[in-house]
Enzyme design. Structure first.
Site, mmCIF file in Angstrom:
data_model
loop_
_atom_site.group_PDB
_atom_site.id
_atom_site.type_symbol
_atom_site.label_atom_id
_atom_site.label_comp_id
_atom_site.label_asym_id
_atom_site.label_seq_id
_atom_site.Cartn_x
_atom_site.Cartn_y
_atom_site.Cartn_z
ATOM 1 C CB SER A 76 89.818 66.479 70.699
ATOM 2 O OG SER A 76 90.199 67.797 71.008
ATOM 3 C CB SER A 121 93.204 68.505 69.574
ATOM 4 O OG SER A 121 92.853 67.343 70.290
ATOM 5 C CE LYS A 167 94.925 64.412 69.773
ATOM 6 N NZ LYS A 167 93.667 64.707 70.488
#
Lengths: 106, 473
Positions: free
Chosen positions: B181, B157, B82
């Site tokens: 997330s 996210s 990420k």
């Protein structure tokens, strides 16, 4: 204590002045047409969180750390760290071995 | 089976037995990215050359010192990271224009750990800007599309990480969670997501969002892959004082012990929030576990709507403090580059923390946080784990989050209570909707019960075929 604290009353719409004040505190510049939109959106969230007022928390101790750790120490030993060159590598405005910032005092 | 479709376990075995090389494995993933990512948009940065070079290095080690692979469980295996984890020499943006050109001079602890385990970093994945959101639509660059249906959102996210796993663009991935997330995009993309106990995994080098909640964790194809990854990234870190010194177990050791006698709690307040199709799939999963010897018990928890309010106050407040450091002086661009969502969150947090409001909002939220923590402690006296829906809906259409200041909170309603209490949670697929979209369920446990969650999740995965289903791409 809690009873005295300022919570937005029933129809809790922020004023445009409050929005601008908060933006200034946060060092954010808002375009005039953004102000109204953000005012509505922030007010919506403030309205939602009012549900917490339904809960009696007078005798409750607040939690800031969930796993119960406190006073965590480590050896104060010298570790390898970033070189000045690496530290400055991402700055768009540096001089010699220093970051350049805007003047604070005139 | 194509190489990019392999799990960590399968790839590791294949490399050990020399059925293929790391370079072949990496090329298979890069090929899939080239073919599909123009449609999915999971990656912000793809490290084509560097990954190939790292793969060659891994192949050399495999040729010269083949025993090394036992000590390095990710040797030669591609991992997508990420884009809010700092990677030395590799652009790290948190999907924000403020950091659009930021190249960190150091690695996050979890990145160091996966590199030490031999991982080949394939690239950096898209996310909601600063991890503010549950859709990837707040990314300042582009929206990631759900591999199961390109007109749907992947969740967020960590939407890029989850989509890259679902589309077999990578073998493994890293995400981060503050409240949902990891688990919410896993639920929408049909992947396995694990949110560890707060403090189990170091946050050093993770671009800070809400510091009392932030937690890195794996997104993977199977429960055992998530267990392999967590073991690598977990542990005490002198650079993050909140990390726990509890020993990190080998999560695979007890993973196949089954669910006989395990007490599973099902909370009516959680089922009530989910759409019917999801509720039915979760109840069917409960039946499956019951047949395997689990003892099911109905329980009651504090209505999760209060957790939304607590989260909205704590998260915004901590965001306003953490994002105050971005001034464009030492790195990145100035504050004029913040997007709408970040501005809203910073301003709301600034308001909550400003003179006269602290007690009414932040302190009140911290007190409610105590009530939620105690509520879980009480529940875990009667049950070993709690099982419930993950996201309350399946993947929503593109555009669903637009101009909705609490979209993320509503999508993460069932993750917020456990995140606020610092509990671990495992999300995995327990069915598909009539439209063919994955349905996620989550298993929650007390702090540091990771081993048990893997055990229950693995038992369910072995008893069902949901994880074998792949999107038609």
């Amino acid at each position: 204590m809690e009873k005295k604290s300022k919570v937005k009353s029933q129809k809790s719409k922020l004023t445009e002045g409050e929005v601008v004040h908060v933006a200034n505190l946060a060092h954010l510049a808002l375009a005039p047409k953004e102000i109204k939109k953000i005012r509505d959106q922030l007010s919506e969230v403030l309205d939602y969180v009012k549900i917490l007022q339904q809960v009696d928390t007078v005798k409750i101790v607040p939690t800031s750390q969930v796993t119960g750790l406190k006073d965590v120490f480590r050896e104060d030993s010298v570790q390898p760290s970033l070189s000045v060159k690496d530290s400055l590598s991402e700055s768009k405005n540096s001089e010699g071995e220093k970051f350049k910032v805007k003047s604070i005092f005139q | 089976m194509k190489l990019n479709e392999l799990t960590i376990k399968e790839a590791h075995e294949g490399l050990r037995q020399k059925k293929f090389s790391s370079l072949e494995l990496v090329r298979a993933c890069l090929g899939q990215i080239k073919r599909l990512d123009p449609k999915i948009n999971a990656f912000i940065t793809v490290c084509e050359r560097e990954a190939a070079k790292e793969a060659e290095r891994a192949d050399k080690i495999l040729g010269q010192k083949p025993t090394d692979i036992s000590a390095r469980p990710l040797l030669g295996i591609p991992v997508a990271v990420k884009d809010n984890f700092c990677t030395k020499g590799l652009k790290t943006t948190a999907s924000s224009n403020v950091l659009a050109d930021f190249i960190p001079p150091y690695d996050a602890t979890v990145v160091t750990k996966i590199k030490d385990a031999g991982a080949v970093i394939l690239g950096k994945t898209n996310m909601d800007a600063w991890a503010h959101g549950s859709s990837t639509e707040t990314s300042d660059f582009f929206t990631t599309h759900n591999p199961w249906n390109f007109n749907r959102l992947p969740g967020g996210s960590s939407g890029g990480s989850a989509a890259s796993i679902a589309a077999d663009e990578t073998i493994a991935s890293l995400g981060s969670e503050t409240a949902g997330s990891i688990r919410q995009p896993s639920s929408w993309c049909g992947t396995v997501g694990f949110k560890p106990t707060y403090g189990r995994v170091s946050r050093y080098g993770l671009i800070a969002m809400a510091s009392s909640l932030d937690c890195p964790g794996p997104i993977a194809k199977t429960v055992s892959d998530a267990a392999i990854l967590l073991r690598i990234i977990a542990g005490k870190d002198p650079s993050d004082a909140t990390t726990s010194s509890y020993a990190v177990p080998n999560y695979l050791e007890k993973i196949n012990k089954g669910t006989k006698g395990i007490r599973v709690g099902v909370a009516k307040e959680y089922l009530a929030v989910a759409e019917n199709e999801i509720k039915e799939a979760v109840l069917a999963a409960v039946k499956t576990l019951e047949k395997m010897g689990a003892k099911v018990k109905d329980i009651s928890l504090v209505d999760p709507k209060y957790a939304i309010a607590v989260y909205t106050i704590l998260q915004r407040s901590e965001v306003s403090s953490n994002l105050a450091r971005y001034d464009g002086i030492r790195f990145g661009f100035g504050r004029e580059k913040f997007g709408q969502e970040a501005k809203r969150r910073i301003m709301l947090g600034t308001y909550y923390l400003s003179a006269g409001y602290y007690e009414a909002y932040y302190l009140k939220a911290q007190k409610m946080r105590s009530i939620i923590c105690r509520d879980f402690e009480k529940a875990f006296k009667d049950v070993d784990v709690i099982l419930g829906p993950s996201a309350p809906t399946t993947a929503l259409p593109l555009g669903a989050s637009k101009d909705h200041p609490m979209f993320g909170e509503m999508m993460d309603i069932l993750f917020e209570p456990s995140a606020i209490a610092g509990l671990p949670g495992l999300s995995l697929t327990c069915g598909f909707s009539a439209e063919g979209l994955p349905i996620g369920m989550q298993i929650l446990g007390p702090q540091f019960s990771e081993e048990l969650l893997f055990q229950v999740g693995y038992a369910f995965e072995q008893a069902t075929d949901w994880h074998k289903r792949k999107p038609k791409l």
